[in-house]
Structure formats: C-alpha cells, structure tokens
Design a protein around this motif. Structure first.
Motif, mmCIF file in Angstrom:
data_model
loop_
_atom_site.group_PDB
_atom_site.id
_atom_site.type_symbol
_atom_site.label_atom_id
_atom_site.label_comp_id
_atom_site.label_asym_id
_atom_site.label_seq_id
_atom_site.Cartn_x
_atom_site.Cartn_y
_atom_site.Cartn_z
ATOM 1 N N UNK A 200 0.830 -1.207 0.000
ATOM 2 C CA UNK A 200 0.000 0.000 0.000
ATOM 3 C C UNK A 200 0.862 1.253 0.000
ATOM 4 N N UNK A 201 1.809 1.272 0.951
ATOM 5 C CA UNK A 201 2.664 2.452 1.091
ATOM 6 C C UNK A 201 3.478 2.658 -0.184
ATOM 7 N N UNK A 202 4.050 1.576 -0.694
ATOM 8 C CA UNK A 202 4.866 1.672 -1.911
ATOM 9 C C UNK A 202 4.031 2.166 -3.088
ATOM 10 N N UNK A 203 2.849 1.565 -3.228
ATOM 11 C CA UNK A 203 1.990 1.934 -4.349
ATOM 12 C C UNK A 203 1.584 3.392 -4.307
ATOM 13 N N UNK A 204 1.066 3.795 -3.156
ATOM 14 C CA UNK A 204 0.572 5.165 -3.052
ATOM 15 C C UNK A 204 1.707 6.179 -3.141
ATOM 16 N N UNK A 205 2.850 5.860 -2.557
ATOM 17 C CA UNK A 205 3.944 6.836 -2.628
ATOM 18 C C UNK A 205 4.507 6.913 -4.041
ATOM 19 N N UNK A 206 4.499 5.789 -4.764
ATOM 20 C CA UNK A 206 4.925 5.848 -6.171
ATOM 21 C C UNK A 206 4.014 6.764 -6.969
ATOM 22 N N UNK A 207 2.713 6.573 -6.742
ATOM 23 C CA UNK A 207 1.753 7.411 -7.458
ATOM 24 C C UNK A 207 1.943 8.885 -7.093
ATOM 25 N N UNK A 208 2.136 9.122 -5.784
ATOM 26 C CA UNK A 208 2.361 10.506 -5.330
ATOM 27 C C UNK A 208 3.598 11.107 -5.957
ATOM 28 N N UNK B 121 6.018 14.761 -9.745
ATOM 29 C CA UNK B 121 6.956 14.966 -10.852
ATOM 30 C C UNK B 121 6.268 15.546 -12.070
ATOM 31 N N UNK B 122 5.081 14.999 -12.376
ATOM 32 C CA UNK B 122 4.321 15.509 -13.524
ATOM 33 C C UNK B 122 3.910 16.957 -13.294
ATOM 34 N N UNK B 123 3.503 17.261 -12.055
ATOM 35 C CA UNK B 123 3.122 18.635 -11.733
ATOM 36 C C UNK B 123 4.284 19.594 -11.866
ATOM 37 N N UNK B 124 5.450 19.173 -11.372
ATOM 38 C CA UNK B 124 6.640 20.018 -11.470
ATOM 39 C C UNK B 124 7.024 20.234 -12.933
ATOM 40 N N UNK B 125 6.927 19.173 -13.730
ATOM 41 C CA UNK B 125 7.252 19.299 -15.155
ATOM 42 C C UNK B 125 6.285 20.253 -15.840
ATOM 43 N N UNK B 126 5.008 20.167 -15.459
ATOM 44 C CA UNK B 126 4.003 21.054 -16.035
ATOM 45 C C UNK B 126 4.304 22.507 -15.691
ATOM 46 N N UNK B 127 4.711 22.759 -14.446
ATOM 47 C CA UNK B 127 5.061 24.131 -14.044
ATOM 48 C C UNK B 127 6.308 24.598 -14.787
ATOM 49 N N UNK B 128 7.282 23.713 -14.912
ATOM 50 C CA UNK B 128 8.530 24.077 -15.591
ATOM 51 C C UNK B 128 8.293 24.412 -17.060
ATOM 52 N N UNK B 129 7.289 23.766 -17.638
ATOM 53 C CA UNK B 129 6.975 23.965 -19.050
ATOM 54 C C UNK B 129 6.633 25.415 -19.355
ATOM 55 N N UNK B 130 6.141 26.159 -18.350
ATOM 56 C CA UNK B 130 5.729 27.535 -18.581
ATOM 57 C C UNK B 130 6.891 28.517 -18.589
ATOM 58 N N UNK B 131 8.111 28.040 -18.342
ATOM 59 C CA UNK B 131 9.295 28.897 -18.416
ATOM 60 C C UNK B 131 10.011 28.632 -19.735
#
Lengths: 268, 198
Positions: B22-30, B35-45
């Motif tokens: 459970x912990x591994x699965x959820x933390x992987x997803x998190x 990471x996807x969110x950070x990449x999305x923010x970085x895309x705007x620069x």
C-alpha cells in the motif's frame, strides 16, 4: 369538467394539432430518441426527466418557491446563459482572429468593419462578457442575502467563488487579445502586480533569498517573457479560449449538480 | 474439513506485507504526480526568448541639444517608442533614463515646461533625476548604461531583458523613492553618466 383530456388519456375527438403531434411522436424513431414517447401524462413527464440525458438536470418536480422571480432574480440562470452565448460567439470569432502581434489588432478591426455580421458578433461577445461579470456578482449577492450559502450548501458557495475567479480571469485574458493600447497597458500593469508576490515575484519580499530574478519569477511564467509580447499574446489566447473555459465548464457541471442534490433553497 | 485460511488471517507477516505494498503503491503514485506537476510548471518557463535587443546605438553625444537654461535638461524622445529610453542632455553631459514606471510598468510622459516625467496610469511624478516626487512609484526611474563605441557613438544598454535590472537598481539596498547620497555619486559618473566637456 375542466380537466384536460391528456391528464387521464381520455379519448376525445383530437384536433389537427394533436394529429400532427401524434404523427410525429407516435413512431419508433421518436421513441428510440426520447425513450418515453410523447409526454402527454404526468407520469410520462416525470419519466422524461428521469430517463432523458438532456432533461436529467431538471428535477421532476419544482417547488413553487423555486420559481419565484422575486426570490431568485434568475441571476444564476442568466449567468449560465451568458456563458453559453460567450462560448458560441467566441468560437465564431476564432474563425477570423489570429493571435499574432502583427495581425491581432487588424483582425479585430476587420471583424468590426469587414466581416459580415462581425460587428454584431464582436459586440455580443464584449457586452455579454461585461454582463456576465455583473450577473455573477448580483447572483452572489442574492445567494448571500437569502442565506442560500448556509448548510448543506456551504461547499457550493466555495465552488461559486472559484467560478467568480475564473470569470474575472476570463475577462482579464480576453482584454489583451485586441492588442490595442488599452488592453496592452492594462495587462502590463496587471501582470506586473504578480512581481510583487512574496518569494516568487522578483520585486516582492524575500525573493532575493531564492534567487528569483526578472527572468525566472512568477510573472515570467505567466507572460512567457520579461515583457508583454508575442508569448504573452498566445498564452492569453490559449487560457482564454481553451484552458479557462474547460475548467469553468467542469466547475459549472459540479455547481449545477450540487444545486440539484441540495434542492432549491426557499423561504421557509 | 480442509483447513480454511481466510485472507485476513493469512500467514505471518501478511498484514505488514500488504501495508508495504500500500505504502509503496501510493507513494509511487504521489511521486509520479508531483513529478508531472513540477514538469508542467517548468513547461511555462520558455528556454529561449525572442525579445527585442536591449542594447542599441543612440548616435553621437553631440547630436543632442544642450539646454539653454543650465538648471534645466532637454529630453530627447526619439527612442521612447522603440526602446523605451529617454536620452537626457543636461548642461554637464548625457544620461539615459528607462521609460518604465517603477510602479507597474507604464510609460511616463515628459513635460518640458514642468521638467517632470508623469505616468498616465496612476499619476507617479519623477524629476529630471528620475526621483519620485509624487504618486505611488516606489523607486526612481532606471538608468541605462552608456558606453562609447570606438567611432564615438553611444551604446546604450537597458538590461530590461535577461539577467537583471540595471545594476544600480538591482543593488539598491534602500527601497526609497529617491537616490541616497552614495547613489547620487554613482549616477553622476560612468557608465550611468557621460560627461561632455563644453
């Protein structure tokens, strides 16, 4: 006997209109589309609301207080109508407008003077935008004065505040698109305010500790440069025409669903 | 009766094993979503900017008219719309002022009769040194740097684009609408001031 025959399905001599309606509705094609057949009884009318995708947003029965114009002012409905109108006119305007520095202003002028019906379309879009900001505010005032934000509707108020923010953002991003002096300087001023944000704005407090400069702060991310230019124009365009309407539509769907679930507030 | 082992009372360690998954699965997803969110923010620069150059040639200093009254200045507006820079000729020399209001970035206007720059947006007033004398602006107007090219013409750098604002404002430790005494010494010499021997 003042009862209408349709209420109880009594066979009377049908008039011409009834014959035409019967011809159009009493067939497999109509029934395949509307599932319930022609709603000529109360039961069928309720079944329409329950089983039709288009009608399912409507309740099967509405309390009379939900229809009191003096109570609702119809401002939420007017706001939604204006949003639909803006979507329609906006998409039509997109066929002519090119969001590029050398063309944006002239395309706007062409719409005004050269495109058939361009003037009425552009003005419909513009006035509906102003009217929508107004009607959102009046709608919120009505909700506040009637206490309709209270339990169990508190969260729908929160969604409504998000929708207000989106409405104002839609107005602001649309402001730049004509690429005239008014919009250009308004957006220059408006986005420069973002630079004063603490930590992430280069003119704001504490930004020097993070190494935030004019070319990597929040304003830079918003306008895609250090000044309003081609990047800012295309970004405003994409936010205005795609991203913000999608987010607003999703929130609106949720907003209306909550209204249906919680029922219409009314005088006790 | 065959031994019936229910899922919940499995062998030793089963609950902790499930917890681990459970912990591994959820933390992987998190981790993936952040990471996807950070990449999305970085895309705007944007990685590269296609903005106008901030260095331009302003011609020879002699081209700019000297003021008749030595206490006044003559402001040349030929680069105002293209570069947002005023070339200011005082009785002692030349300096270049950046036409960006320090309040929210509009372009002020020059009023020779009053010897003031006034911003149309929110009414900031600046004197000929760029110091704020009225209105909401928090800082003096930026000074651009002047370098003399080998042929005697002035190369002006506003530094609006790129790494930082003009060095003088960037180093400004006092957030005052007027120049401090040390800053006054700085803006009276190169690269912010070009002396012209009369």
């Amino acid at each position: 006997m003042a009862e209408t025959p349709s209420e109880h399905g009594k066979q009377q001599e049908p008039g011409l209109l009834s014959k035409i309606v019967r011809l159009l509705t009493d067939n497999d094609i109509y029934r395949s589309f509307f599932r319930t057949g022609y709603p000529d009884t109360l039961l069928k009318r309720m079944a329409v609301m329950r089983s039709s995708f288009v009608m399912h947003i409507l309740p099967t029965k509405v309390g009379t207080h939900g229809l009191k114009l003096g109570y609702t002012w119809c401002m939420g409905g007017i706001t939604f109508f204006l949003f639909l109108m803006l979507t329609l006119t906006g998409v039509i305007l997109m066929f002519y407008y090119v969001p590029e520095e050398s063309r944006a202003f002239t395309d706007m002028k062409d719409l005004k003077f050269m495109v058939p019906y361009g003037m009425i379309l552009r003005n419909m879009h513009r006035w509906a935008a102003h009217a929508m900001v107004f009607s959102v505010i009046v709608h919120m005032a009505r909700v506040f004065y009637t206490g309709s934000y209270k339990a169990p509707r508190q969260f729908n108020w929160v969604v409504g505040v998000l929708l207000l923010t989106l409405t104002l953002l839609l107005s602001f991003t649309g402001y730049l698109l004509p690429w005239d002096q008014l919009g250009f300087w308004a957006v220059t001023v408006g986005t420069n305010m973002a630079s004063a944000t603490p930590f992430i704005g280069f003119e704001g407090p504490f930004s020097e500790f993070l190494g935030v400069r004019i070319d990597n702060d929040i304003r830079f991310a918003i306008i895609g440069g250090t000044r309003i230019g081609a990047n800012a124009l295309i970004r405003a365009y994409v936010w205005h025409c795609v991203a913000l309407p999608l987010i607003a539509s999703a929130l609106m769907v949720f907003h209306f669903w909550r209204v249906r679930k919680d029922g219409f507030s009314g005088p006790l | 009766m065959a031994e019936h082992v229910s899922e919940s009372s499995g062998g030793k360690g089963a609950p902790s094993r499930r917890k681990f998954f459970l912990i591994t699965g959820w933390s992987s997803l998190g981790l993936f979503l952040s990471g996807a969110g950070a990449a999305f923010a970085r895309y705007f620069y944007p990685g590269v900017l296609y903005e106008p150059q901030t260095t331009f040639n302003a011609g020879r200093p002699e081209e700019y008219v000297k003021p008749v009254n030595p206490t006044e200045v003559v402001v040349d507006e030929r680069f105002k719309s293209s570069q947002r820079v005023w070339i200011v000729r005082s009785s002692k020399g030349v300096y270049a002022m950046v036409g960006v209001c320090t309040h929210l970035g509009c372009t002020p206007n020059w009023f020779p009769g009053e010897q003031r720059f006034k911003c149309p947006c929110h009414g900031s007033n600046y004197n000929v040194e760029g110091e704020v004398v009225a209105g909401p602006a928090p800082l003096p107007l930026f000074r651009a740097k002047i370098k003399l090219a080998p042929d005697g013409s002035m190369i002006i750098t506003t530094g609006l684009l790129g790494i930082k604002r003009p060095e003088l404002q960037y180093k400004k430790s006092t957030l005052l609408p007027r120049w401090t005494d040390e800053e006054k010494i700085d803006i009276a010499k190169a690269p912010y001031f070009l002396e012209i021997k009369a």
